[in-house]
Motif scaffolding. Structure first.
Motif, PDB file in Angstrom:
ATOM      1  N   SER A  97      27.343  -8.189   2.892  1.00  0.00           N
ATOM      2  CA  SER A  97      27.199  -8.751   1.463  1.00  0.00           C
ATOM      3  C   SER A  97      26.854  -7.910   0.217  1.00  0.00           C
ATOM      4  N   GLY A  98      27.064  -8.659  -0.837  1.00  0.00           N
ATOM      5  CA  GLY A  98      27.137  -7.598  -2.088  1.00  0.00           C
ATOM      6  C   GLY A  98      28.311  -7.718  -2.778  1.00  0.00           C
ATOM      7  N   ALA A  99      28.676  -6.771  -4.073  1.00  0.00           N
ATOM      8  CA  ALA A  99      30.007  -6.981  -4.689  1.00  0.00           C
ATOM      9  C   ALA A  99      30.953  -6.575  -3.635  1.00  0.00           C
ATOM     10  N   ALA A 100      32.134  -7.509  -3.800  1.00  0.00           N
ATOM     11  CA  ALA A 100      32.977  -7.170  -2.766  1.00  0.00           C
ATOM     12  C   ALA A 100      33.833  -5.871  -3.163  1.00  0.00           C
ATOM     13  N   GLY A 101      34.114  -5.027  -2.045  1.00  0.00           N
ATOM     14  CA  GLY A 101      34.727  -3.752  -2.039  1.00  0.00           C
ATOM     15  C   GLY A 101      34.866  -3.045  -0.791  1.00  0.00           C
ATOM     16  N   ARG A 102      35.572  -1.927  -0.502  1.00  0.00           N
ATOM     17  CA  ARG A 102      36.119  -1.386   0.730  1.00  0.00           C
ATOM     18  C   ARG A 102      34.675  -1.000   1.348  1.00  0.00           C
ATOM     19  N   ASP A 103      33.567  -0.701   0.646  1.00  0.00           N
ATOM     20  CA  ASP A 103      32.239  -0.042   1.017  1.00  0.00           C
ATOM     21  C   ASP A 103      31.538  -1.205   1.862  1.00  0.00           C
ATOM     22  N   ARG A 104      32.077  -2.615   1.601  1.00  0.00           N
ATOM     23  CA  ARG A 104      31.303  -3.673   2.240  1.00  0.00           C
ATOM     24  C   ARG A 104      32.133  -3.880   3.798  1.00  0.00           C
ATOM     25  N   LEU A 105      32.962  -3.271   4.162  1.00  0.00           N
ATOM     26  CA  LEU A 105      33.605  -3.561   5.409  1.00  0.00           C
ATOM     27  C   LEU A 105      33.276  -2.801   6.387  1.00  0.00           C
ATOM     28  N   PRO A 106      33.278  -3.137   7.811  1.00  0.00           N
ATOM     29  CA  PRO A 106      32.945  -2.473   9.058  1.00  0.00           C
ATOM     30  C   PRO A 106      33.740  -1.216   9.051  1.00  0.00           C
ATOM     31  N   THR A 107      33.359  -0.190   9.792  1.00  0.00           N
ATOM     32  CA  THR A 107      34.021   1.090   9.925  1.00  0.00           C
ATOM     33  C   THR A 107      34.184   1.486  11.556  1.00  0.00           C
ATOM     34  N   PRO A 108      35.504   1.423  11.743  1.00  0.00           N
ATOM     35  CA  PRO A 108      35.744   1.807  13.186  1.00  0.00           C
ATOM     36  C   PRO A 108      35.351   3.320  13.596  1.00  0.00           C
ATOM     37  N   VAL A 109      34.521   3.594  14.468  1.00  0.00           N
ATOM     38  CA  VAL A 109      34.074   4.846  14.498  1.00  0.00           C
ATOM     39  C   VAL A 109      34.324   5.616  16.012  1.00  0.00           C
ATOM     40  N   TRP A 110      34.936   4.713  17.132  1.00  0.00           N
ATOM     41  CA  TRP A 110      35.318   5.339  18.370  1.00  0.00           C
ATOM     42  C   TRP A 110      36.292   4.414  18.939  1.00  0.00           C
ATOM     43  N   PRO A 111      37.487   4.688  19.403  1.00  0.00           N
ATOM     44  CA  PRO A 111      37.779   6.093  19.480  1.00  0.00           C
ATOM     45  C   PRO A 111      37.961   7.004  18.226  1.00  0.00           C
ATOM     46  N   ARG A 112      37.837   8.016  18.101  1.00  0.00           N
ATOM     47  CA  ARG A 112      37.997   8.784  16.922  1.00  0.00           C
ATOM     48  C   ARG A 112      39.371   8.591  16.246  1.00  0.00           C
ATOM     49  N   GLY A 113      39.575   8.865  14.953  1.00  0.00           N
ATOM     50  CA  GLY A 113      40.677   9.044  14.176  1.00  0.00           C
ATOM     51  C   GLY A 113      41.420   7.561  14.129  1.00  0.00           C
ATOM     52  N   LEU A 114      40.565   6.521  13.602  1.00  0.00           N
ATOM     53  CA  LEU A 114      41.090   5.167  13.615  1.00  0.00           C
ATOM     54  C   LEU A 114      40.451   5.009  11.977  1.00  0.00           C
ATOM     55  N   ARG A 115      41.446   4.121  11.326  1.00  0.00           N
ATOM     56  CA  ARG A 115      40.683   3.629   9.843  1.00  0.00           C
ATOM     57  C   ARG A 115      41.448   2.208   9.616  1.00  0.00           C
ATOM     58  N   LEU A 116      40.837   1.548   8.784  1.00  0.00           N
ATOM     59  CA  LEU A 116      41.408   0.280   8.268  1.00  0.00           C
ATOM     60  C   LEU A 116      42.440   0.545   7.749  1.00  0.00           C
ATOM     61  N   THR A 117      43.516  -0.565   7.333  1.00  0.00           N
ATOM     62  CA  THR A 117      44.559  -0.396   6.454  1.00  0.00           C
ATOM     63  C   THR A 117      44.213  -0.772   5.056  1.00  0.00           C
ATOM     64  N   PRO A 118      44.673  -0.418   4.051  1.00  0.00           N
ATOM     65  CA  PRO A 118      44.210  -0.921   2.847  1.00  0.00           C
ATOM     66  C   PRO A 118      44.901  -2.393   2.418  1.00  0.00           C
TER      67      PRO A 118
END
Length: 396
Positions: free
Chosen positions: A310-331
């Motif tokens: 919840s909160g103001a919509a933005g990328r910082d509201r999204l979950p973060t992939p943490v393992w396996p390492r070296g992954l990220r969401l697409t913009p």
């Protein structure tokens, strides 16, 4: 930030089918001890909305340094009052049915304290108390935000309209004038300090501005909170003065006027708390999704995964992939309802059927998505604890 042992966590949960959520017991215990040290000897009232699991609440309240519950809603407080005896409802209620249930139950009325910041709240409480026959406990909610320039500058959450000692004194008198109500506490939550990281990625100027405003807010609130507490105590004795949150434990505990702290999110340590300079909790909760596609050599796709905060919509509201390492969401796609594509150097080594571990931005909101938390101690699942959702409680 302490790194999680994902290899051990993955071994412990290998028999589970995603999606599922995990609570790392050792990380939870580490974080509870760290919060207790930061509280400087003052008790921490556990914020249930940041935990949302009755078994975890029970376990944490058995630990040194934690005392009482800071609940979200009155129906939740009534449910918890079946077991726990010191519950402060952190937000005002307009649920007249719940108020009447509270006032008709002598044990619940003695265990639950209601929040108020205006006479309209008090009128509802007094009506319920008159009908139910049992007095109701009341806490006043002080606006902790920093205001200047005639209100044109506002740093903090838009919560209570009660800002000054004079307003607090007037509302305290209003409580005393209404039969069936008893004033027992004052609360102020400095969201602009406790809930805003001072070391977030991005502009150095923005970080410097946040730190300057937080310093000014701490100084202003320390004086104003003490004046408010003195003004209210001139009307009625107080059992407690509650303040702070996970991000402000040290500074709030240092205020003589504060008798207890409110916190809970630091136990789970979501990504929100990666952006503070003063403390480094150990991530304790995760959720796991299955890889079901490889749309290209440098991308994999997990099923679902769109569990935003919840909160103001933005990328910082999204979950973060943490393992396996070296992954990220697409913009462009972020975290989606039906699928979440992931890219990065780690994607090349992942096959269909593999799992990806995520961290949520906030603490208790993870429990809105799952019915249970799988508790891992080392490399073993030692318990399965139902969340509020799993217990069928539509309380939050």
């Amino acid at each position: 930030m302490h790194a999680a042992d994902f290899a051990a966590l993955d071994r412990a949960t290998r028999a589970l089918q995603p999606p599922f959520a995990v609570l790392d017991l050792r990380a939870l215990e580490h974080n509870s001890q760290a919060m207790r040290r930061r509280a400087g000897g003052k008790p921490i009232r556990l914020a249930s909305k940041s935990v949302r699991c009755r078994s975890v609440i029970r376990s944490v309240l058995a630990m040194p340094g934690f005392q009482g519950i800071l609940a979200f809603t009155l129906p939740e407080a009534l449910w918890l009052a079946e077991e726990f005896d010191d519950i402060l409802v952190g937000y005002p209620t307009a649920d007249d049915d719940a108020l009447h249930r509270l006032a008709a139950d002598s044990r619940a009325a003695s265990r639950v304290t209601l929040m108020a910041d205006c006479p309209a709240h008090l009128d509802r409480m007094a009506e319920a108390a008159a009908a139910g026959g049992h007095p109701l406990r009341v806490c006043l909610d002080l606006d902790a935000s920093l205001k200047s320039r005639g209100g044109r500058l506002h740093f903090g959450a838009h919560r209570s309209p009660m800002h000054s000692p004079a307003q607090a004194r007037a509302l305290a008198r209003a409580v005393r004038e209404r039969p069936g109500l008893r004033l027992v506490g004052v609360m102020a939550y400095e969201a602009q300090i406790a809930g805003v990281g001072d070391d977030a990625p991005g502009s150095p100027l923005r970080r410097a501005g946040i730190r300057a405003l937080q310093l000014a807010s701490r100084r202003e609130l320390r004086l104003r909170r003490a004046a408010v507490v003195a003004a209210v105590r001139g009307v009625a004795p107080l059992e407690f003065v509650n303040g702070g949150g996970t991000g402000s434990l040290e500074s709030t505990a240092a205020e003589p006027a504060v008798t207890e702290l409110g916190a809970g999110s630091g136990l789970y340590a979501p990504t929100l708390f990666d952006t503070y300079r003063g403390f480094r909790p150990r991530p304790a909760t995760f959720f796991v999704q299955s890889v079901v596609r490889r749309p290209s050599a440098d991308r994999v796709t997990v099923l679902g995964g769109g569990w935003p905060a919840s909160g103001a919509a933005g990328r910082d509201r999204l979950p973060t992939p943490v393992w396996p390492r070296g992954l990220r969401l697409t913009p462009l796609e972020g975290a989606g309802e039906v699928q979440t594509p992931l890219t990065g150097p780690g994607a090349a080594h992942i096959a269909v059927g593999d799992r990806v571990w995520f961290r949520h931005t906030k603490a208790g909101e993870l429990c809105e998505r799952v019915n249970e938390l799988h508790v891992v101690d080392g490399d073993r699942v030692t318990a399965v604890m139902p969340t509020y959702r799993g217990e069928g409680q539509a309380l939050l």
